[in-house]
Design a protein around this motif. Structure first.
Motif, mmCIF file in Angstrom:
data_model
loop_
_atom_site.group_PDB
_atom_site.id
_atom_site.type_symbol
_atom_site.label_atom_id
_atom_site.label_comp_id
_atom_site.label_asym_id
_atom_site.label_seq_id
_atom_site.Cartn_x
_atom_site.Cartn_y
_atom_site.Cartn_z
ATOM 1 N N LYS A 162 0.816 -1.214 0.000
ATOM 2 C CA LYS A 162 0.000 0.000 0.000
ATOM 3 C C LYS A 162 0.853 1.269 0.000
ATOM 4 O O LYS A 162 0.619 2.214 0.763
ATOM 5 C CB LYS A 162 -0.982 0.002 1.167
ATOM 6 C CG LYS A 162 -2.053 -1.080 1.023
ATOM 7 C CD LYS A 162 -3.054 -1.018 2.155
ATOM 8 C CE LYS A 162 -4.279 -1.890 1.871
ATOM 9 N NZ LYS A 162 -3.977 -3.275 1.479
ATOM 10 N N VAL A 163 1.860 1.269 -0.875
ATOM 11 C CA VAL A 163 2.673 2.472 -1.048
ATOM 12 C C VAL A 163 1.771 3.608 -1.520
ATOM 13 O O VAL A 163 0.769 3.388 -2.214
ATOM 14 C CB VAL A 163 3.807 2.207 -2.066
ATOM 15 C CG1 VAL A 163 3.268 2.095 -3.487
ATOM 16 C CG2 VAL A 163 4.887 3.277 -1.985
ATOM 17 N N GLY A 164 2.105 4.847 -1.130
ATOM 18 C CA GLY A 164 1.245 5.983 -1.456
ATOM 19 C C GLY A 164 1.404 6.505 -2.872
ATOM 20 O O GLY A 164 0.464 7.081 -3.438
ATOM 21 N N ALA A 165 2.573 6.316 -3.454
ATOM 22 C CA ALA A 165 2.848 6.795 -4.813
ATOM 23 C C ALA A 165 4.220 6.275 -5.222
ATOM 24 O O ALA A 165 5.043 5.895 -4.369
ATOM 25 C CB ALA A 165 2.806 8.320 -4.898
ATOM 26 N N LEU A 166 4.483 6.277 -6.529
ATOM 27 C CA LEU A 166 5.775 5.868 -7.060
ATOM 28 C C LEU A 166 6.357 6.972 -7.930
ATOM 29 O O LEU A 166 5.644 7.572 -8.748
ATOM 30 C CB LEU A 166 5.646 4.606 -7.909
ATOM 31 C CG LEU A 166 5.345 3.294 -7.194
ATOM 32 C CD1 LEU A 166 5.074 2.201 -8.224
ATOM 33 C CD2 LEU A 166 6.507 2.882 -6.291
ATOM 34 N N TYR A 167 7.645 7.224 -7.763
ATOM 35 C CA TYR A 167 8.407 8.110 -8.637
ATOM 36 C C TYR A 167 9.410 7.215 -9.353
ATOM 37 O O TYR A 167 10.224 6.545 -8.705
ATOM 38 C CB TYR A 167 9.144 9.180 -7.839
ATOM 39 C CG TYR A 167 8.246 10.081 -7.037
ATOM 40 C CD1 TYR A 167 7.885 11.344 -7.509
ATOM 41 C CD2 TYR A 167 7.761 9.682 -5.782
ATOM 42 C CE1 TYR A 167 7.069 12.180 -6.759
ATOM 43 C CE2 TYR A 167 6.939 10.506 -5.039
ATOM 44 C CZ TYR A 167 6.593 11.751 -5.529
ATOM 45 O OH TYR A 167 5.777 12.572 -4.789
ATOM 46 N N VAL A 168 9.351 7.166 -10.674
ATOM 47 C CA VAL A 168 10.160 6.203 -11.420
ATOM 48 C C VAL A 168 11.136 6.925 -12.341
ATOM 49 O O VAL A 168 10.735 7.652 -13.258
ATOM 50 C CB VAL A 168 9.271 5.263 -12.254
ATOM 51 C CG1 VAL A 168 10.141 4.223 -12.962
ATOM 52 C CG2 VAL A 168 8.243 4.572 -11.367
#
Length: 334
Positions: A162-168
């Motif tokens: 349940k990560v809040g967001a991803l920066y890739v």
């Protein structure tokens, strides 16, 4: 303060030795809405007693602001997250993208992409320690573990946690044989892979990073992902931040004028210097404001050579800005 998810539409990347509180104060006066990041702070350094120094920031002006943590021990990261929580950061981000040897030796950064279960445990532990969003910044792969399936396996673990967001960052990292600088330039960019990943994660906010240099390029990326993160382009050419609020956040207020920015930075420098800061520590982040402008060379000279001389005062900022204003008038008249 609850982070408005729209803040992630445009963010300035965490960059070691660059995005310190002086840099962020300057950037915040160019954009009222962009999400700003701290430099990476290790969880070990925080729990050893460095929180007051490492987490201190200009609380009255820097929001929205995210703190980036480096670490790989879930319990340690949970303690560090609790400390960040006390400083009221808007988001807490875990670094799973830095390829430097120093970071690898500490078993954090990009090398953690090889251990998605561990990263997921870290995310869960951090989430249990805060009500603020816990997010991850990663690469599209590392070394020979760089297939699209490898990336999806990693990301699926983040979704389960349940990560809040991803920066890739749209490049893989070679952990052996390439320097951090080469890892920003040599592995090819693969934006399409990030676009496909966005379709895979559905509603999870996904921001793209890597090689983005102009707002026109940002516009293209935003057709496919939820946000863009600029690093060196925003630092070396901070003037592009002047247009961010109107372009991406619908804020029709006028951008800050050079006169007002000059006054703000002079007052800030005066206050910080009374606390022991050196003028060059503040103005070094402003060098790129002359990017591509008439008089840029003289402007940079004032803020580098002159700023380190004994007796250098905030008046130097006014002198430098006069060069910028003269160059702007010259350009408008031609």
């Amino acid at each position: 303060m609850i982070l408005d998810p729209k803040a992630r539409t445009f963010s300035v990347a965490p960059m070691m030795e660059w995005t310190d509180k002086n840099c962020r104060f300057f950037h915040r006066h160019l954009s009222r809405h962009a999400l700003l990041f701290t430099e990476m702070v290790t969880s070990a350094a925080l729990i050893r007693g460095g929180a007051d120094w490492l987490l201190n920031y200009n609380d009255d002006v820097e929001h929205p602001i995210a703190v980036q943590l480096g670490g790989s021990d879930p319990a340690e990261l949970a303690k560090a997250t609790s400390l960040c929580d006390q400083f009221k950061y808007d988001e807490i981000n875990l670094n799973v993208g830095c390829p430097s040897d120093r970071v690898q030796s500490g078993k954090f950064g990009a090398c953690l992409m090889a251990e998605p279960e561990l990263v997921a445990d870290c995310v869960r532990a951090m989430r249990d320690a805060t009500d603020r969003p816990v997010t991850v910044k990663c690469r599209i792969g590392i070394d020979d573990q760089d297939s699209e399936e490898d990336l999806r396996i990693f990301v699926d673990h983040m979704l389960e946690a349940k990560v809040g967001a991803l920066y890739v960052h749209a490049r893989k990292a070679w952990l052996k044989g390439l320097s951090p600088k080469e890892n920003r330039e040599v592995p090819p960019l693969d934006y399409d892979r990030v676009y496909r990943l966005k379709k895979h994660v559905g509603d999870l906010p996904l921001m793209i990073n890597g090689g983005i240099e102009t707002l026109e390029q940002c516009d293209e990326h935003l057709q496919h992902v939820d946000g863009v993160m600029l690093g060196r382009a925003a630092y070396h050419n901070p003037g592009l931040l002047f247009d961010v609020d109107q372009r991406y956040f619908g804020d029709k207020s006028e951008s800050i004028s050079l006169d007002s920015l000059c006054e703000v930075m002079m007052n800030y420098a005066e206050i910080q210097m009374t606390k022991g800061a050196k003028l060059n520590q503040i103005v070094r982040h402003m060098l790129g404001l002359g990017f591509g402008k008439p008089g840029a060379r003289r402007y940079r000279q004032l803020l580098t050579v002159e700023a380190v001389k004994p007796g250098a005062s905030p008046q130097l900022i006014a002198d430098a800005f006069e060069i910028l204003k003269a160059g702007r008038l010259l350009a408008e008249a031609s």
